[in-house]
Design an enzyme around this catalytic site. Structure first.
Site, short mmCIF file in Angstrom:
data_model
loop_
_atom_site.label_atom_id
_atom_site.label_comp_id
_atom_site.label_asym_id
_atom_site.label_seq_id
_atom_site.Cartn_x
_atom_site.Cartn_y
_atom_site.Cartn_z
N ASP A 67 14.22 -4.23 -32.97
CA ASP A 67 14.12 -5.68 -33.18
C ASP A 67 13.93 -5.97 -34.66
O ASP A 67 13.75 -5.04 -35.47
CB ASP A 67 12.98 -6.26 -32.33
CG ASP A 67 11.67 -5.46 -32.46
OD1 ASP A 67 11.60 -4.57 -33.34
OD2 ASP A 67 10.74 -5.72 -31.68
N ASP A 136 0.80 -9.22 -24.53
CA ASP A 136 1.32 -10.06 -23.45
C ASP A 136 2.37 -9.34 -22.62
O ASP A 136 3.07 -9.96 -21.82
CB ASP A 136 1.89 -11.37 -24.02
CG ASP A 136 3.02 -11.14 -25.01
OD1 ASP A 136 3.44 -9.97 -25.21
OD2 ASP A 136 3.51 -12.13 -25.59
N HIS A 138 5.06 -7.71 -23.82
CA HIS A 138 6.43 -7.70 -24.33
C HIS A 138 6.86 -6.31 -24.78
O HIS A 138 6.03 -5.47 -25.16
CB HIS A 138 6.63 -8.75 -25.44
CG HIS A 138 6.02 -8.46 -26.76
ND1 HIS A 138 5.07 -9.28 -27.35
CD2 HIS A 138 6.23 -7.46 -27.65
CE1 HIS A 138 4.74 -8.79 -28.53
NE2 HIS A 138 5.42 -7.69 -28.74
N GLU A 143 9.69 -11.61 -25.19
CA GLU A 143 8.45 -12.25 -24.78
C GLU A 143 8.46 -12.57 -23.28
O GLU A 143 9.51 -12.49 -22.64
CB GLU A 143 8.26 -13.55 -25.59
CG GLU A 143 8.08 -13.32 -27.09
CD GLU A 143 6.69 -12.80 -27.47
OE1 GLU A 143 6.07 -12.10 -26.65
OE2 GLU A 143 6.24 -13.11 -28.59
#
Ligand code: GLP
Length: 260
Positions: A67, A136, A138, A143
């Protein structure tokens, strides 16, 4: 999915570095997908140590990025391109030409995303993809509620992720809002997925990803759909796993020839 509980981050790094070394001995031109963040650093250190000691020849290996931030100026020290060159490519003694990643400076971001998915395919696909996990849940920068079929595309970071990553920047304001990330569908095409999680802060996300339902709300739970996924966790990150004893017993009884 295999879950391996290790005593600490260094042990996790060593275990995964050895799995990468085994892959590269079998397939010298292997395409290794790397992740950023603090968690994978012990893997890169252990692998570079093996290369320097002559325990593995990684000179033909290729590295690709998971990413990237959108909109940081080219060469920004916290762009993931700079981070991967600094933490992985250079320590392994590789040339920049062995490295590929999405172009976070592109004017036409959708075209850059499509080009990156194609580049991964043209390169023969990723042999082993390293992953971390966000608090979270991810993976990459997918996300919560990312499509489990998603391809490389632009995403908007949650406030939580921007706050988590602010430590790499001078202030929260400098953390970009937008990123390019391999999609979950893209990630699932790698031949082997290896996720490392360390520290208590990851325990909830790990438990949901490993033992919860497959759900877009917890992107890392998509690993349950992959036929060769390995989750390596230290004791703290494993602390909320209900099946921890089972995972320990299974790994302890594993024939050594199987590797990860
Ligand atoms: N895009 C990266 C992820 O690939 C990484 O897994 C995550 C966790 O980072 P850390 O390992 O520093 O907790 O941070 C970023 O969001």
């Amino acid at each position: 999915m295999e879950v391996v509980i290790v005593p600490d981050a260094v042990a996790g790094g060593e275990l995964i570095a050895e799995a990468i070394a085994t892959l590269v001995r079998r397939k010298p031109e292997a395409l290794l997908g790397v992740a950023t963040g603090s968690t994978p650093l012990p893997i890169y250190e252990a692998l570079a140590t093996k290369v320097r000691a002559g325990a593995v020849d990684a000179s033909r290996a290729r590295i690709c990025q998971l990413d990237e931030y959108v909109g940081l100026p080219a060469g920004h020290p916290e762009s993931y391109r700079s981070v991967v060159l600094r933490e992985v490519v250079e320590p392994l003694g590789l040339d920049e030409s062995a490295f590929m990643g999405p172009d976070g400076t592109a004017e036409d971001v959708p075209a850059a995303c499509e080009a990156y998915d194609k580049a991964l395919r043209d390169a023969g696909g990723v042999d082993l993809q390293l992953l971390g996990i966000g608090t979270d849940g991810h993976i990459g920068f997918n996300e919560p509620c990312s499509s489990l079929a998603s391809r490389t595309r632009i995403k908007t970071l949650t406030q939580q992720t921007r706050e988590d990553n602010a430590r790499f920047f001078d202030s929260l304001d400098e953390v970009p809002h937008h990123v390019i990330t391999q999609g979950i569908g893209t990630i699932l095409e790698a031949r082997h997925l290896v996720l490392l999680a360390t520290g208590e802060g990851k325990a909830d996300a790990v438990a949901q990803a490993v033992e919860g339902p497959v759900a877009a709300l917890v992107p890392a739970s998509a690993l349950q759909l992959h036929r060769h996924a390995t989750v390596v966790v230290d004791e703290a990150a494993a602390s909320k796993l209900k099946l921890a004893e089972y995972f320990r017993a299974t790994y302890a009884a594993k024939p050594e020839w199987q590797g990860l």
